[in-house]
Scaffold this active site. Structure first.
Site, mmCIF file in Angstrom:
data_model
loop_
_atom_site.group_PDB
_atom_site.id
_atom_site.type_symbol
_atom_site.label_atom_id
_atom_site.label_comp_id
_atom_site.label_asym_id
_atom_site.label_seq_id
_atom_site.Cartn_x
_atom_site.Cartn_y
_atom_site.Cartn_z
ATOM 1 N N SER A 109 39.089 41.732 45.697
ATOM 2 C CA SER A 109 39.654 42.414 47.086
ATOM 3 C C SER A 109 38.656 42.033 48.071
ATOM 4 O O SER A 109 38.141 40.742 48.337
ATOM 5 C CB SER A 109 39.660 43.981 47.047
ATOM 6 O OG SER A 109 40.441 44.394 48.084
ATOM 7 N N ASP B 4 46.195 42.448 45.275
ATOM 8 C CA ASP B 4 44.985 42.741 45.266
ATOM 9 C C ASP B 4 44.484 42.494 43.800
ATOM 10 O O ASP B 4 45.216 43.209 42.863
ATOM 11 C CB ASP B 4 44.804 44.291 45.869
ATOM 12 C CG ASP B 4 43.131 44.604 45.877
ATOM 13 O OD1 ASP B 4 42.532 44.778 44.834
ATOM 14 O OD2 ASP B 4 42.726 44.750 47.073
#
Length: 281
Positions: free
Chosen positions: A37, A160
């Site tokens: 992320s 993500d």
């Protein structure tokens, strides 16, 4: 080989940015640099030795409507406009470009963790998946489900990386690393639970059931990864760097004072890495 992992955590990722800026200032080196992320963006700047580059992404750009806003949902179908972040701002000629030449020239191995939504599995992007002004890899790793549209790369859709491998310590070990530094953005004693993920998973399940199931496993996978590094710490081969408190900050909390203090906390905590590497040198 030594690995450093930054797990990200939305705007809490400013803590990792502070830790890595300390590493740049004190010439702390690693063979493998893994980001999940926002951690992937932090790692790219660390490898390029661009101290302070990520700081304004958290403390300035995140307050712009172009970056994140309800207005984006209606105009762009995403609360977060990752193209604005990793194209308009990060490309050459942008407001805050990544030094691509320095990034590529570094001998450090770079891995950005993404979630392959088409095959419901983790995907480990490397430098070879990136090109000059082509930072979709970072977009994919940071693409939070529900608040973002998936990122498409070569016909495959990504979210993500936290959905698949939130604490990729096993990846580092499988790659041959025998020392691991792990950067967390929440206190170590605070174990993850899936309470916050349940509502998001319910929404996500309406258009991607497998991604929703993986989201519900995220907390357990996070805790399992942290436990592995705790065992490495007992052997003198691991180190966990984490803030002692984050107050009431969540993934997308926009509070300049709290973000600034978290950055300073990260920079200060970077000294723990220096001491760890000195002991193991």
């Amino acid at each position: 080989m030594r690995a450093i992992i930054d797990v990200g955590g939305g705007l809490r990722g400013i803590y990792g940015a502070g830790v890595l800026d300390y590493c740049i200032d004190h010439h702390l080196e690693f063979d493998e640099c893994i980001g999940v992320s926002a951690g992937s963006a932090n790692m790219a700047s660390y490898i390029a030795k661009q101290k302070g580059r990520n700081y304004p992404f958290y403390l300035d750009y995140s307050f712009r409507k172009s970056y994140m806003s309800l207005e984006n949902i209606f105009k762009k179908k995403s609360y977060l406009d990752l193209r604005y972040v990793y194209e308009a701002l990060s490309n050459e000629g942008g407001e805050n470009p990544l030094d691509y030449d320095a990034f590529i020239a570094s001998n450090k191995k770079f891995i950005a963790v993404g979630y392959d939504a088409d095959h419901a599995q983790p995907h480990y992007f490397t430098k070879e998946d990136m090109g000059r002004n082509q930072y979709q890899v970072l977009e994919a790793s940071c693409c939070l489900p529900v608040v973002c549209q998936s990122v498409e790369i070569d016909g495959i859709h990504y979210y993500d990386g936290g959905l698949a491998d939130p604490v990729p310590v096993q990846k580092a070990l499988d790659d041959g690393c025998d020392e691991v530094v792990l950067i967390l953005t929440r206190p170590l004693e605070k174990r993850e639970n899936n309470k916050q993920d349940i509502m998001t998973a319910k929404i996500l399940s309406k258009f991607d059931e497998l991604a929703a199931k993986n989201l519900l496993k995220r907390a357990d996978r996070y805790n399992q990864g942290v436990e592995i590094v705790k065992e490495l710490e007992k052997q003198g081969k691991g180190l966990i760097v984490a803030p002692d408190t984050i107050g009431d900050m969540s993934t997308l909390t926009k509070d300049k004072e709290k973000l600034y203090l978290l950055y300073i906390k990260g920079y200060t905590d970077g000294e723990k890495i220096k001491k760890f590497l000195e002991r193991n040198s």
